[in-house]
Enzyme design. Structure first.
Site, PDB file in Angstrom:
ATOM      1  N   ASP A  51       0.833  -1.202   0.000  1.00 18.04           N
ATOM      2  CA  ASP A  51       0.000   0.000   0.000  1.00 18.04           C
ATOM      3  C   ASP A  51       0.864   1.248   0.000  1.00 18.04           C
ATOM      4  O   ASP A  51       1.833   1.357   0.768  1.00 18.04           O
ATOM      5  CB  ASP A  51      -0.904   0.025   1.238  1.00 18.04           C
ATOM      6  CG  ASP A  51      -1.674   1.338   1.347  1.00 18.04           C
ATOM      7  OD1 ASP A  51      -2.610   1.535   0.560  1.00 18.04           O
ATOM      8  OD2 ASP A  51      -1.303   2.163   2.208  1.00 18.04           O
ATOM      9  N   TYR A  56       3.036  10.081   0.291  1.00 18.44           N
ATOM     10  CA  TYR A  56       4.197   9.483   0.932  1.00 18.44           C
ATOM     11  C   TYR A  56       5.478   9.858   0.192  1.00 18.44           C
ATOM     12  O   TYR A  56       5.776   9.329  -0.875  1.00 18.44           O
ATOM     13  CB  TYR A  56       4.065   7.965   0.998  1.00 18.44           C
ATOM     14  CG  TYR A  56       2.845   7.464   1.741  1.00 18.44           C
ATOM     15  CD1 TYR A  56       2.120   8.294   2.592  1.00 18.44           C
ATOM     16  CD2 TYR A  56       2.416   6.150   1.598  1.00 18.44           C
ATOM     17  CE1 TYR A  56       1.012   7.827   3.278  1.00 18.44           C
ATOM     18  CE2 TYR A  56       1.308   5.676   2.285  1.00 18.44           C
ATOM     19  CZ  TYR A  56       0.598   6.514   3.116  1.00 18.44           C
ATOM     20  OH  TYR A  56      -0.504   6.047   3.784  1.00 18.44           O
ATOM     21  N   LYS A  82      -3.812   5.737  -3.154  1.00 20.22           N
ATOM     22  CA  LYS A  82      -4.855   6.636  -2.660  1.00 20.22           C
ATOM     23  C   LYS A  82      -5.034   7.829  -3.589  1.00 20.22           C
ATOM     24  O   LYS A  82      -4.144   8.146  -4.382  1.00 20.22           O
ATOM     25  CB  LYS A  82      -4.500   7.087  -1.237  1.00 20.22           C
ATOM     26  CG  LYS A  82      -4.282   5.897  -0.296  1.00 20.22           C
ATOM     27  CD  LYS A  82      -3.854   6.340   1.095  1.00 20.22           C
ATOM     28  CE  LYS A  82      -3.613   5.123   1.974  1.00 20.22           C
ATOM     29  NZ  LYS A  82      -2.327   4.443   1.647  1.00 20.22           N
TER      30      LYS A  82
END
Length: 331
Positions: A51, A56, A82
């Site tokens: 994930d 990030y 995401k």
């Protein structure tokens, strides 16, 4: 909206997932070689769910994960990322890089519109080097992130983000849609408002914090929505231990009542000779609604350690004693 437990599209390739925030340099710098090493060790150790998110490392995590994915058989892993942000050059504008030690020098733009969602996914596909996604989470639509603007952002996410993802799901371009937040009532609201396949709940269904039991877990069960837990160590206190002077809870100094409860849980674990970390990793899986747990790691030695804790035998009596600690809270 009626629930349909049989409509799950995900089929996680492993119950223990690798959270790629660490290789995006969360808190500390991580070299390219170290990132590649930790990803390889996670895969070789049996972790098959990976994930990430555009946030990030401002794209760095997805870049590094994408480099790794090109070395393995894509069919052997579950991959999620995401939406809600995309990256742009800052063009001289000052950027707050927050908790990221050495991110890509890009500026994140919040955008939950239909077009913004598509733009975010196009960028993620380029960084990850894949054209198909197993699971896409709508990211950070919560009060912590937006404060007074939360209500507006929630409506934007439903009208734009969710509609875009639903169209892609119907067309077969993504398998499943989720929401990734840190607040149980917000996740519950999304579950009621749209047809989700999964919720990534960070920090609210852990050995220390059972907040999701009040609303999210019952509603997810009714709707047939799978739960993915993140933040099983509550950002540090269950990893370093409550006696550590620098420990954190939800990325800040832990309140006194949290420290007291954590020390009581740790004392129970010590009596049974069970590491606190093992209990933290295994606790969420005691609920059948939980399909996977995502652990953030950036150091290769943590892989074997966490995998070992996940497989350690824990007596039922330990769980029974911990449950008694939460009885007064439930009443």
């Amino acid at each position: 909206m009626s629930g349909n437990p049989s409509r799950s599209r995900i089929g996680f390739a492993s119950r223990l997932g690798f959270g790629a925030s660490g290789i995006g340099t969360l808190y500390r710098d991580v070299s390219e070689a170290q990132a590649a090493d930790v990803l390889t060790k996670a895969y070789d150790g049996g972790m098959r769910y990976f994930d990430s998110a555009p946030l990030y490392g401002h794209g760095l995590s997805e870049h590094r994960l994408g480099s790794f994915l090109r070395t393995i058989d894509r069919k052997t892993v579950t991959v999620s990322t995401k939406v809600g942000r995309y990256m742009v050059p800052p063009y001289g504008e000052m950027v707050n890089y927050g908790l990221w030690a050495s991110p890509l020098r890009l500026k994140p733009v919040f955008d939950y519109s239909y077009a913004g969602t598509m733009r975010s996914l196009e960028q993620s596909a380029s960084r990850l080097g894949i054209a198909d996604f197993d699971l896409i989470y709508i990211h950070d639509v919560d009060r912590f992130t937006y404060g007074d603007a939360y209500e507006r952002r929630f409506n934007e996410a439903i009208e734009g983000c969710y509609r875009a993802l639903d169209d892609l799901r119907k067309a077969g371009h993504i398998k499943a849609i989720g929401i990734g937040v840190n607040e149980g009532d917000v996740a519950t609201r999304f579950v009621k408002a749209c047809s989700l396949d999964a919720v990534m709940m960070a920090g609210r269904y852990t050995l220390l914090d059972r907040g999701a039991e009040a609303d999210l877990l019952p509603e997810a069960k009714r709707q047939g929505v799978e739960i993915v837990v993140a933040g099983v160590f509550n950002s540090g206190i269950l990893a370093a231990g409550p006696g550590n002077s620098g420990t954190t809870f939800d990325y800040g100094a832990p309140p006194d009542d949290v420290v007291i409860r954590a020390k009581a849980i740790e004392a129970i674990c010590n009596r049974y000779g069970v590491p606190l970390q093992a209990a933290a990793i295994q606790f969420p899986f005691r609920n059948p609604q939980v399909s996977a747990a995502v652990l953030g790691m950036s150091r290769p030695e943590r892989i074997a350690q966490n995998l070992g804790w996940a497989e350690l035998s824990i007596p039922d009596e330990l769980w029974g004693e911990i449950e008694q600690l939460f009885e007064p809270v439930r009443r």
